[in-house]
Write a protein that holds these residues in place. Structure first.
Motif, short mmCIF file in Angstrom:
data_model
loop_
_atom_site.label_atom_id
_atom_site.label_comp_id
_atom_site.label_asym_id
_atom_site.label_seq_id
_atom_site.Cartn_x
_atom_site.Cartn_y
_atom_site.Cartn_z
N ILE A 1 0.66 6.92 0.08
CA ILE A 1 -0.20 5.81 -0.34
C ILE A 1 -0.11 5.65 -1.85
N ALA B 1 0.79 -1.24 0.00
CA ALA B 1 0.00 0.00 0.00
C ALA B 1 0.82 1.28 0.00
N PHE B 2 2.05 1.24 0.50
CA PHE B 2 2.77 2.49 0.76
C PHE B 2 4.02 2.62 -0.11
#
Length: 419
Positions: free
Chosen positions: A341, A269-270
Protein backbone atom coordinates in the motif's frame (compact mmCIF):
# COMPACT_ATOMS: atom_id res chain seq x y z
CA UNK A 1 -53.55 40.48 35.71
CA UNK A 2 -51.32 37.98 37.52
CA UNK A 3 -53.37 35.17 36.03
CA UNK A 4 -52.73 36.56 32.54
CA UNK A 5 -48.99 36.75 33.14
CA UNK A 6 -49.04 33.18 34.47
CA UNK A 7 -50.67 31.85 31.31
CA UNK A 8 -48.27 33.88 29.19
CA UNK A 9 -45.37 32.37 31.14
CA UNK A 10 -46.73 28.86 30.55
CA UNK A 11 -47.13 29.64 26.87
CA UNK A 12 -43.51 30.82 26.61
CA UNK A 13 -42.26 27.77 28.50
CA UNK A 14 -44.30 25.52 26.25
CA UNK A 15 -42.98 27.26 23.13
CA UNK A 16 -39.38 27.02 24.35
CA UNK A 17 -39.70 23.33 25.17
CA UNK A 18 -41.45 22.54 21.89
CA UNK A 19 -39.93 19.60 20.08
CA UNK A 20 -38.12 20.93 17.02
CA UNK A 21 -35.59 18.23 16.11
CA UNK A 22 -35.52 14.55 15.31
CA UNK A 23 -32.52 12.62 16.56
CA UNK A 24 -31.82 9.34 14.79
CA UNK A 25 -29.60 7.47 17.25
CA UNK A 26 -27.03 5.09 15.78
CA UNK A 27 -25.79 3.35 18.91
CA UNK A 28 -26.03 -0.40 19.31
CA UNK A 29 -28.78 -0.57 21.92
CA UNK A 30 -31.24 2.01 20.56
CA UNK A 31 -31.39 1.85 16.78
CA UNK A 32 -33.47 -1.03 15.42
CA UNK A 33 -32.43 -0.51 11.78
CA UNK A 34 -29.09 1.18 11.23
CA UNK A 35 -29.09 0.60 7.47
CA UNK A 36 -32.46 2.19 6.76
CA UNK A 37 -31.45 5.15 8.97
CA UNK A 38 -29.03 6.16 6.21
CA UNK A 39 -31.88 5.97 3.74
CA UNK A 40 -33.98 8.29 5.90
CA UNK A 41 -31.15 10.83 6.06
CA UNK A 42 -30.63 10.63 2.29
CA UNK A 43 -34.39 11.04 1.76
CA UNK A 44 -34.40 14.18 3.92
CA UNK A 45 -31.50 15.67 1.96
CA UNK A 46 -33.28 14.93 -1.31
CA UNK A 47 -36.24 16.95 0.00
CA UNK A 48 -33.97 19.88 0.94
CA UNK A 49 -34.20 19.36 4.69
CA UNK A 50 -31.15 20.33 6.71
CA UNK A 51 -29.28 17.47 8.34
CA UNK A 52 -26.24 17.04 10.57
CA UNK A 53 -24.05 14.01 11.12
CA UNK A 54 -23.03 13.84 14.78
CA UNK A 55 -19.69 12.06 14.54
CA UNK A 56 -18.95 9.70 17.46
CA UNK A 57 -22.11 10.80 19.26
CA UNK A 58 -24.09 7.64 20.04
CA UNK A 59 -22.56 5.70 17.16
CA UNK A 60 -22.66 8.53 14.63
CA UNK A 61 -26.23 9.76 14.98
CA UNK A 62 -28.15 12.01 12.59
CA UNK A 63 -29.91 15.25 13.56
CA UNK A 64 -32.90 16.26 11.46
CA UNK A 65 -35.58 18.94 11.75
CA UNK A 66 -38.87 17.84 13.26
CA UNK A 67 -41.50 17.39 10.56
CA UNK A 68 -44.56 15.18 10.39
CA UNK A 69 -43.51 13.60 7.11
CA UNK A 70 -40.08 12.68 8.52
CA UNK A 71 -41.67 11.08 11.58
CA UNK A 72 -44.04 9.19 9.30
CA UNK A 73 -41.23 8.00 7.02
CA UNK A 74 -39.19 6.76 10.00
CA UNK A 75 -42.18 4.75 11.23
CA UNK A 76 -42.83 3.29 7.77
CA UNK A 77 -39.20 2.21 7.36
CA UNK A 78 -38.80 0.95 10.93
CA UNK A 79 -36.12 3.47 11.92
CA UNK A 80 -35.84 4.41 15.60
CA UNK A 81 -35.97 8.13 16.34
CA UNK A 82 -36.26 10.50 19.28
CA UNK A 83 -37.98 13.87 19.48
CA UNK A 84 -35.85 16.49 21.20
CA UNK A 85 -36.40 20.14 22.08
CA UNK A 86 -34.29 23.17 21.18
CA UNK A 87 -32.75 23.04 24.63
CA UNK A 88 -31.82 19.36 24.30
CA UNK A 89 -30.35 19.99 20.85
CA UNK A 90 -28.21 22.81 22.29
CA UNK A 91 -27.00 20.53 25.08
CA UNK A 92 -25.99 17.85 22.57
CA UNK A 93 -24.16 20.33 20.34
CA UNK A 94 -22.41 21.89 23.34
CA UNK A 95 -21.24 18.45 24.43
CA UNK A 96 -20.02 17.67 20.93
CA UNK A 97 -18.16 20.99 20.60
CA UNK A 98 -16.24 20.52 23.84
CA UNK A 99 -12.48 20.19 23.18
CA UNK A 100 -12.41 17.24 25.58
CA UNK A 101 -14.80 15.20 23.40
CA UNK A 102 -13.72 13.38 20.24
CA UNK A 103 -16.93 14.39 18.48
CA UNK A 104 -17.99 16.76 15.73
CA UNK A 105 -21.18 17.95 14.07
CA UNK A 106 -20.92 17.89 10.28
CA UNK A 107 -23.51 19.60 8.11
CA UNK A 108 -24.87 17.49 5.26
CA UNK A 109 -25.67 19.78 2.34
CA UNK A 110 -27.27 17.78 -0.46
CA UNK A 111 -28.08 14.25 -1.55
CA UNK A 112 -25.23 13.05 -3.79
CA UNK A 113 -26.12 11.70 -7.23
CA UNK A 114 -25.13 8.04 -7.22
CA UNK A 115 -24.02 5.82 -10.08
CA UNK A 116 -23.19 2.13 -9.82
CA UNK A 117 -20.89 0.65 -12.44
CA UNK A 118 -22.49 -2.72 -13.06
CA UNK A 119 -23.23 -4.92 -16.10
CA UNK A 120 -26.70 -4.96 -17.55
CA UNK A 121 -28.89 -7.70 -16.12
CA UNK A 122 -27.08 -8.07 -12.81
CA UNK A 123 -29.31 -8.60 -9.80
CA UNK A 124 -28.93 -6.40 -6.67
CA UNK A 125 -27.60 -9.35 -4.65
CA UNK A 126 -24.69 -9.80 -7.08
CA UNK A 127 -23.09 -6.83 -5.35
CA UNK A 128 -23.22 -5.76 -1.70
CA UNK A 129 -23.50 -2.06 -2.53
CA UNK A 130 -26.48 -2.34 -4.88
CA UNK A 131 -28.03 -4.72 -2.36
CA UNK A 132 -27.76 -2.27 0.54
CA UNK A 133 -28.69 0.77 -1.53
CA UNK A 134 -31.87 -1.02 -2.58
CA UNK A 135 -32.57 -2.09 1.01
CA UNK A 136 -31.95 1.42 2.41
CA UNK A 137 -34.11 2.88 -0.40
CA UNK A 138 -31.33 5.13 -1.65
CA UNK A 139 -31.77 5.76 -5.41
CA UNK A 140 -28.95 5.02 -7.83
CA UNK A 141 -28.41 4.77 -11.57
CA UNK A 142 -26.76 1.65 -13.06
CA UNK A 143 -24.18 2.55 -15.70
CA UNK A 144 -21.64 0.51 -17.63
CA UNK A 145 -18.95 0.87 -20.25
CA UNK A 146 -20.94 2.77 -22.87
CA UNK A 147 -22.01 5.41 -20.37
CA UNK A 148 -18.53 5.74 -18.86
CA UNK A 149 -16.81 6.07 -22.23
CA UNK A 150 -19.34 8.71 -23.35
CA UNK A 151 -18.44 10.87 -20.33
CA UNK A 152 -21.71 10.39 -18.46
CA UNK A 153 -19.82 10.13 -15.15
CA UNK A 154 -19.92 13.93 -15.17
CA UNK A 155 -23.59 13.66 -14.17
CA UNK A 156 -22.78 12.01 -10.83
CA UNK A 157 -21.08 12.79 -7.53
CA UNK A 158 -20.43 9.25 -6.30
CA UNK A 159 -19.50 6.09 -8.19
CA UNK A 160 -19.40 2.53 -6.98
CA UNK A 161 -17.55 -0.14 -8.93
CA UNK A 162 -19.28 -3.51 -9.11
CA UNK A 163 -16.98 -6.53 -8.52
CA UNK A 164 -15.43 -5.92 -11.90
CA UNK A 165 -12.28 -7.18 -13.58
CA UNK A 166 -10.65 -4.22 -15.29
CA UNK A 167 -7.75 -6.33 -16.60
CA UNK A 168 -9.79 -8.12 -19.29
CA UNK A 169 -9.27 -11.59 -17.79
CA UNK A 170 -12.96 -12.24 -17.04
CA UNK A 171 -12.49 -12.38 -13.31
CA UNK A 172 -9.85 -15.14 -13.57
CA UNK A 173 -12.74 -17.64 -13.57
CA UNK A 174 -11.17 -19.56 -16.47
CA UNK A 175 -10.03 -22.72 -14.67
CA UNK A 176 -13.24 -23.40 -12.77
CA UNK A 177 -15.92 -22.07 -15.12
CA UNK A 178 -14.60 -21.92 -18.71
CA UNK A 179 -17.13 -24.52 -19.91
CA UNK A 180 -20.16 -23.12 -18.09
CA UNK A 181 -22.83 -21.32 -20.15
CA UNK A 182 -22.69 -18.14 -18.05
CA UNK A 183 -18.90 -17.79 -18.53
CA UNK A 184 -19.14 -18.42 -22.27
CA UNK A 185 -21.98 -15.89 -22.56
CA UNK A 186 -20.11 -13.29 -20.49
CA UNK A 187 -16.98 -13.62 -22.63
CA UNK A 188 -18.97 -13.38 -25.87
CA UNK A 189 -20.95 -10.36 -24.68
CA UNK A 190 -17.83 -8.59 -23.45
CA UNK A 191 -16.06 -9.12 -26.77
CA UNK A 192 -19.11 -7.86 -28.68
CA UNK A 193 -19.32 -4.74 -26.50
CA UNK A 194 -15.63 -4.01 -26.92
CA UNK A 195 -15.93 -4.33 -30.71
CA UNK A 196 -19.01 -2.11 -30.72
CA UNK A 197 -17.08 0.56 -28.84
CA UNK A 198 -14.15 0.35 -31.27
CA UNK A 199 -11.65 -1.78 -29.37
CA UNK A 200 -9.88 -4.88 -30.65
CA UNK A 201 -9.66 -6.46 -27.21
CA UNK A 202 -11.70 -6.47 -24.03
CA UNK A 203 -8.56 -5.67 -22.05
CA UNK A 204 -8.06 -2.50 -24.09
CA UNK A 205 -11.67 -1.45 -23.64
CA UNK A 206 -11.61 -2.11 -19.87
CA UNK A 207 -8.36 -0.17 -19.63
CA UNK A 208 -10.02 2.80 -21.32
CA UNK A 209 -12.92 2.57 -18.85
CA UNK A 210 -10.47 2.51 -15.92
CA UNK A 211 -8.81 5.69 -17.22
CA UNK A 212 -12.18 7.45 -17.53
CA UNK A 213 -12.95 6.50 -13.93
CA UNK A 214 -9.51 7.77 -12.93
CA UNK A 215 -10.30 11.10 -14.59
CA UNK A 216 -13.66 11.24 -12.79
CA UNK A 217 -11.90 10.99 -9.44
CA UNK A 218 -9.14 13.43 -10.35
CA UNK A 219 -11.82 15.91 -11.39
CA UNK A 220 -13.45 15.82 -7.96
CA UNK A 221 -15.59 12.67 -7.94
CA UNK A 222 -15.94 10.13 -5.15
CA UNK A 223 -15.27 6.49 -5.97
CA UNK A 224 -15.92 3.41 -3.84
CA UNK A 225 -14.85 -0.10 -4.79
CA UNK A 226 -15.05 -3.53 -3.19
CA UNK A 227 -13.53 -6.95 -3.76
CA UNK A 228 -11.85 -7.45 -7.15
CA UNK A 229 -12.75 -3.97 -8.42
CA UNK A 230 -10.06 -2.60 -6.08
CA UNK A 231 -6.89 -4.37 -7.19
CA UNK A 232 -7.95 -5.04 -10.79
CA UNK A 233 -8.59 -1.31 -11.21
CA UNK A 234 -5.09 -0.41 -10.02
CA UNK A 235 -3.56 -3.21 -12.09
CA UNK A 236 -5.30 -1.97 -15.24
CA UNK A 237 -3.94 1.55 -14.65
CA UNK A 238 -0.40 0.29 -13.97
CA UNK A 239 -0.52 -1.96 -17.06
CA UNK A 240 -1.74 0.78 -19.42
CA UNK A 241 -0.40 -0.08 -22.88
CA UNK A 242 1.00 -3.43 -21.72
CA UNK A 243 -0.54 -6.78 -22.77
CA UNK A 244 -0.78 -8.87 -19.58
CA UNK A 245 -3.50 -11.25 -20.86
CA UNK A 246 -2.84 -14.79 -22.04
CA UNK A 247 -4.30 -16.26 -25.23
CA UNK A 248 -7.45 -17.75 -23.66
CA UNK A 249 -8.49 -14.23 -22.68
CA UNK A 250 -7.62 -12.12 -25.72
CA UNK A 251 -6.52 -14.49 -28.51
CA UNK A 252 -2.76 -13.91 -28.33
CA UNK A 253 0.02 -14.41 -25.75
CA UNK A 254 0.96 -11.77 -23.21
CA UNK A 255 3.98 -9.67 -24.07
CA UNK A 256 7.34 -10.71 -22.71
CA UNK A 257 8.60 -9.30 -19.41
CA UNK A 258 5.33 -7.50 -18.80
CA UNK A 259 5.94 -7.40 -15.04
CA UNK A 260 8.92 -5.06 -15.52
CA UNK A 261 6.81 -2.74 -17.68
CA UNK A 262 4.19 -1.93 -15.03
CA UNK A 263 4.01 1.74 -14.05
CA UNK A 264 3.08 1.87 -10.36
CA UNK A 265 2.90 5.65 -10.57
CA UNK A 266 -0.39 5.24 -12.44
CA UNK A 267 -2.11 3.24 -9.71
CA UNK A 268 -4.23 4.77 -6.96
CA UNK A 269 -3.39 2.74 -3.86
CA UNK A 270 -0.91 -0.06 -4.50
CA UNK A 271 2.80 -0.27 -5.32
CA UNK A 272 5.42 -2.89 -6.20
CA UNK A 273 2.89 -5.70 -6.67
CA UNK A 274 3.60 -8.84 -8.65
CA UNK A 275 1.00 -10.13 -11.10
CA UNK A 276 -0.17 -13.74 -11.06
CA UNK A 277 0.92 -15.10 -14.45
CA UNK A 278 -0.95 -18.42 -14.40
CA UNK A 279 -4.40 -18.06 -16.00
CA UNK A 280 -5.74 -21.04 -14.04
CA UNK A 281 -5.02 -19.37 -10.67
CA UNK A 282 -7.98 -17.46 -9.26
CA UNK A 283 -5.93 -14.41 -8.31
CA UNK A 284 -4.76 -11.20 -9.99
CA UNK A 285 -1.65 -10.40 -7.96
CA UNK A 286 -0.05 -10.54 -4.53
CA UNK A 287 -2.00 -7.46 -3.42
CA UNK A 288 -4.76 -9.77 -2.20
CA UNK A 289 -4.35 -11.67 1.06
CA UNK A 290 -6.91 -14.45 0.46
CA UNK A 291 -4.38 -17.24 -0.08
CA UNK A 292 -1.79 -15.86 2.34
CA UNK A 293 -3.99 -15.01 5.32
CA UNK A 294 -4.92 -18.40 6.89
CA UNK A 295 -7.36 -16.93 9.39
CA UNK A 296 -10.15 -19.19 10.72
CA UNK A 297 -13.68 -17.85 10.47
CA UNK A 298 -14.13 -17.54 14.24
CA UNK A 299 -11.07 -15.27 14.50
CA UNK A 300 -11.70 -13.24 11.36
CA UNK A 301 -12.36 -9.68 12.56
CA UNK A 302 -10.88 -6.31 11.71
CA UNK A 303 -10.59 -3.19 13.83
CA UNK A 304 -11.63 0.29 12.72
CA UNK A 305 -9.06 2.96 13.42
CA UNK A 306 -10.02 5.90 15.62
CA UNK A 307 -9.51 9.39 14.18
CA UNK A 308 -9.96 12.89 15.54
CA UNK A 309 -13.49 13.90 14.58
CA UNK A 310 -12.62 17.59 14.85
CA UNK A 311 -9.36 17.46 12.90
CA UNK A 312 -9.93 14.52 10.57
CA UNK A 313 -13.66 14.49 9.84
CA UNK A 314 -13.37 12.55 6.57
CA UNK A 315 -11.92 9.29 7.94
CA UNK A 316 -14.08 9.79 11.03
CA UNK A 317 -17.20 9.86 8.83
CA UNK A 318 -16.06 6.79 6.93
CA UNK A 319 -15.49 4.86 10.18
CA UNK A 320 -18.73 5.76 12.01
CA UNK A 321 -20.14 2.64 13.58
CA UNK A 322 -21.66 1.21 16.73
CA UNK A 323 -18.64 -1.08 17.16
CA UNK A 324 -14.93 -0.83 16.37
CA UNK A 325 -14.61 -4.57 15.82
CA UNK A 326 -16.14 -5.71 12.52
CA UNK A 327 -16.70 -9.29 11.42
CA UNK A 328 -14.46 -10.29 8.51
CA UNK A 329 -15.69 -11.70 5.20
CA UNK A 330 -13.98 -13.09 2.15
CA UNK A 331 -14.04 -12.34 -1.56
CA UNK A 332 -11.89 -12.77 -4.63
CA UNK A 333 -9.97 -9.86 -3.11
CA UNK A 334 -10.43 -10.27 0.63
CA UNK A 335 -7.85 -7.87 2.07
CA UNK A 336 -4.75 -5.95 1.06
CA UNK A 337 -1.09 -6.69 1.82
CA UNK A 338 -0.02 -3.71 3.92
CA UNK A 339 3.50 -3.80 2.46
CA UNK A 340 2.08 -3.05 -1.00
CA UNK A 341 0.00 0.00 0.00
CA UNK A 342 1.37 3.41 -0.96
CA UNK A 343 2.53 5.65 1.88
CA UNK A 344 -0.02 8.38 1.14
CA UNK A 345 -2.96 5.99 1.61
CA UNK A 346 -4.88 6.03 4.87
CA UNK A 347 -5.53 2.60 6.38
CA UNK A 348 -8.86 2.73 8.24
CA UNK A 349 -9.39 -0.93 9.11
CA UNK A 350 -6.85 -3.64 9.91
CA UNK A 351 -6.83 -7.24 11.06
CA UNK A 352 -4.70 -7.46 14.19
CA UNK A 353 -4.15 -11.19 13.60
CA UNK A 354 -1.88 -10.63 10.59
CA UNK A 355 -1.73 -6.87 9.99
CA UNK A 356 -3.60 -6.95 6.67
CA UNK A 357 -5.54 -3.87 5.59
CA UNK A 358 -9.27 -4.28 4.98
CA UNK A 359 -10.49 -0.72 4.50
CA UNK A 360 -8.39 2.08 2.95
CA UNK A 361 -8.91 5.62 1.70
CA UNK A 362 -7.02 8.12 -0.41
CA UNK A 363 -7.12 11.32 -2.43
CA UNK A 364 -6.46 11.64 -6.16
CA UNK A 365 -6.46 15.09 -7.68
CA UNK A 366 -9.57 16.87 -6.44
CA UNK A 367 -11.42 13.65 -5.63
CA UNK A 368 -11.32 10.77 -3.18
CA UNK A 369 -11.63 6.99 -3.23
CA UNK A 370 -12.20 4.16 -0.78
CA UNK A 371 -11.29 0.48 -1.24
CA UNK A 372 -13.01 -2.17 0.89
CA UNK A 373 -11.88 -5.80 0.72
CA UNK A 374 -14.34 -8.71 0.56
CA UNK A 375 -17.60 -9.49 -1.23
CA UNK A 376 -20.50 -9.42 1.24
CA UNK A 377 -20.22 -8.26 4.87
CA UNK A 378 -22.85 -10.78 6.02
CA UNK A 379 -21.77 -13.78 3.93
CA UNK A 380 -18.38 -15.03 5.10
CA UNK A 381 -17.49 -16.90 1.91
CA UNK A 382 -19.86 -16.03 -0.93
CA UNK A 383 -19.76 -18.49 -3.84
CA UNK A 384 -21.00 -18.17 -7.41
CA UNK A 385 -24.69 -19.10 -7.44
CA UNK A 386 -25.22 -18.63 -3.69
CA UNK A 387 -28.60 -17.18 -2.64
CA UNK A 388 -28.74 -13.45 -1.85
CA UNK A 389 -28.16 -12.10 1.63
CA UNK A 390 -31.45 -11.08 3.25
CA UNK A 391 -30.70 -7.74 4.87
CA UNK A 392 -33.89 -7.84 6.93
CA UNK A 393 -31.92 -10.41 8.95
CA UNK A 394 -28.97 -8.00 9.31
CA UNK A 395 -30.44 -4.48 9.75
CA UNK A 396 -27.65 -3.52 12.16
CA UNK A 397 -24.70 -4.87 10.13
CA UNK A 398 -21.46 -2.99 10.99
CA UNK A 399 -19.90 -4.03 7.67
CA UNK A 400 -22.79 -2.72 5.62
CA UNK A 401 -22.70 0.49 7.66
CA UNK A 402 -19.21 1.16 6.31
CA UNK A 403 -20.57 1.02 2.76
CA UNK A 404 -23.33 3.50 3.61
CA UNK A 405 -20.86 5.84 5.34
CA UNK A 406 -19.20 6.18 1.94
CA UNK A 407 -22.53 6.90 0.27
CA UNK A 408 -23.36 9.79 2.61
CA UNK A 409 -20.00 11.42 3.16
CA UNK A 410 -19.94 13.28 -0.22
CA UNK A 411 -22.97 15.20 1.10
CA UNK A 412 -20.87 16.80 3.85
CA UNK A 413 -19.19 20.17 3.84
CA UNK A 414 -15.56 19.35 3.19
CA UNK A 415 -12.70 20.05 5.53
CA UNK A 416 -9.04 19.48 4.75
CA UNK A 417 -7.79 16.00 5.69
CA UNK A 418 -5.02 16.49 8.25
CA UNK A 419 -3.91 12.94 9.02
Amino acid sequence: MKKGFFFLFLLLVSFTAKASFILIPMDESTQQNHLKAYGITYWCLSKDYKASWLLNYRGGSFLLPDADEIRKECKIRGVSFEIISDGEENQILNEISSPSQNMESVILEKAPKIAVYTPKGKQPWDDAVTLVLTYAEIPFTPIYDEEVLSDQLLLYDWLHLHHEDFTGQYGKFYAAYKTTPWYIDQKRDSEALAAKLGYAKVSQEKGAVAKKIRDFVIGGGFMFAMCSATDSFDIALAADGVDICEAMFDGDPSESNYQSKLNYGNSFAFKNFTLERKPEVYEFSDIDMTIKRRIPMEKDYFTLMEFSAKWDPIPSMLCQNHTQLVKGFMGQTTAFDSALIKSNILVMGTCEFNGEARYIHGEKGKGMFTFFGGHDPEDFQHQVGDPPTVLDLHPNSPGYRLILNNVLFPAAKKKKLKT
